[in-house]
Design a protein around this motif. Sequence first.
Motif, PDB file in Angstrom:
ATOM      1  N   ILE A 370       7.433  -1.925   1.612  1.00  0.00           N
ATOM      2  CA  ILE A 370       6.844  -2.145   0.233  1.00  0.00           C
ATOM      3  C   ILE A 370       7.730  -2.896  -0.525  1.00  0.00           C
ATOM      4  CG2 ILE A 370       5.957  -0.779  -1.823  1.00  0.00           C
ATOM      5  CD1 ILE A 370       5.480   1.549   0.155  1.00  0.00           C
ATOM      6  N   TYR A 394       3.565  -4.503   2.388  1.00  0.00           N
ATOM      7  CA  TYR A 394       2.425  -3.886   1.373  1.00  0.00           C
ATOM      8  C   TYR A 394       2.945  -4.203  -0.010  1.00  0.00           C
ATOM      9  CZ  TYR A 394       1.362  -1.276   5.512  1.00  0.00           C
ATOM     10  OH  TYR A 394       1.187  -1.087   6.845  1.00  0.00           O
ATOM     11  N   ILE A 396       3.102  -5.430  -4.118  1.00  0.00           N
ATOM     12  CA  ILE A 396       2.614  -4.598  -5.280  1.00  0.00           C
ATOM     13  C   ILE A 396       3.271  -5.756  -6.625  1.00  0.00           C
ATOM     14  CG2 ILE A 396       2.609  -2.548  -4.572  1.00  0.00           C
ATOM     15  CD1 ILE A 396       5.367  -1.897  -5.863  1.00  0.00           C
ATOM     16  N   CYS A 415      -1.586  -4.946  -2.387  1.00  0.00           N
ATOM     17  CA  CYS A 415      -1.984  -3.548  -2.541  1.00  0.00           C
ATOM     18  C   CYS A 415      -1.803  -3.400  -4.241  1.00  0.00           C
ATOM     19  CB  CYS A 415      -1.272  -2.457  -1.954  1.00  0.00           C
ATOM     20  SG  CYS A 415      -1.053  -2.552  -0.226  1.00  0.00           S
ATOM     21  N   ALA A 421      -0.233   1.126  -1.954  1.00  0.00           N
ATOM     22  CA  ALA A 421       0.774   0.737  -1.130  1.00  0.00           C
ATOM     23  C   ALA A 421       1.278   1.834  -0.311  1.00  0.00           C
ATOM     24  CB  ALA A 421       1.990  -0.104  -1.643  1.00  0.00           C
TER      25      ALA A 421
END
Length: 465
Positions: A370, A394, A396, A415, A421
């Motif tokens: 993430i 993922y 952000i 995401c 995420a």
Amino acid sequence: MIPVRGYDGHKVGVLGLGRSGLATARALRAGGAVPVCWDDSPDARQKAEAEGFETADLNRDASWEGMVALIASPGIPHLYPAPHPIIDRALRLGVAVDNDIGLFFRSFATDDWAELDSVPRVIAVTGSNGKSTTTALIHHCLKAAGIPSQMAGNIGRGVLDLDKPGDGEVVVLELSSYQTELARALAPDIAIFLNLSPDHLDRHGGMGGYFAAKARLFTQGGPERSIIGVDQPEGRFLANQMREVAGNGDPVIRISNTQQIKDGWTVFARKGFIAEWRRGRQVASIDMRAMVTLPGAHNHQNACAAYAALRAVGMGPRQIEEGFASYPGLAHRSQLVAERGGVRFVNDSKATNADAAEKALLAFDRVRWIAGGKPKEGGIAALRPHFGRVAKAYLIGEAAEEFAATLGGTPHEICHDMATAVARAAADAEPGDVVLLAPACASFDQYRSFEVRGDHFVELVHALG
């Protein structure tokens, strides 16, 4: 509280009234000074006034009459990219500019130390990455061994908010370049330099200024013992500078997590072990492989620095090993949040730049990553050699599109937000995977701090059920 000495009866300006600023005002008042406070925030001024402090607009000439010093909070620029107008005014008027770190070192030792069996000591930690973990690890090991210790600086309490130290106490300080650059007094007993990577370059006028700010802790501070990471040219240069002219390496303990160094006093990490060498022979080693709260080569470097500092204050290798084994980890720094179905969830929200994220990625073999937030210069291009560890990313925040372009063929998904995420990473993860929050970005697009970002990640993980 550490009352500030040397300003009894004198007017001292305090610029910035956050955690360290208010602690500074209190310590100045306790030492007999007359603090005059200012912050651009009306709420901050109101809080200071509620404690009985005088506030005055330091943008106006009349406020400076009789002022002998200005104490600035660390986040306020004093030189690059441009001095804050109030600091510039102090410089033009010839008013000494200092910070709370400088006040601490000029006020820490007191006359009653002559009555102590063992005088208090200060360990100061600086570097680009790993400062907080190293500081917290040293503090934990001291406490676990029954040695009185306090922790402050860029972590925990403001330095002037510390309690008066007692017999044999060790104060452990995390110091940023912002703090070391301006302090007019620096006098640690033991100083640690971990590493250097590009950060805050606008504040320091480039890498040279950034390194010089950190090096002041050693070259101006004159510690009895310097513990220096030598895996980079800057560290090797600094270690050379701190050696005695005759070539005796005892004032310097060199540390490394990339090479074996067996001359002088050294501590290095290799294949999951930390080894201490003195005068050409190994005197101790610690197996780090099972210590889940200190994963990866970057944490082994932190452990080398902590080990060297603890040895320098007289702790034995087995005491240190027991302290490492019981270390609970530090929130937002390789923090093991949970393990479900063979999947580990790790919070490294403090990885706010690519260099820190690289160290987090290298700690694990297969990562559900993430990443994203408010991007920093260079993005994650430097991490391409490690994309093979990423099962999927993922993404952000503001950096999501930019990071997606850099990742190219590495599996990834935009995401946008943390909740999406975490949910997607948890759904995709297989036994043996690590769901890792290592954003390589600042948090300010979606969160007010990296701590709030990490706390949200932890909350979402615990809510998975």
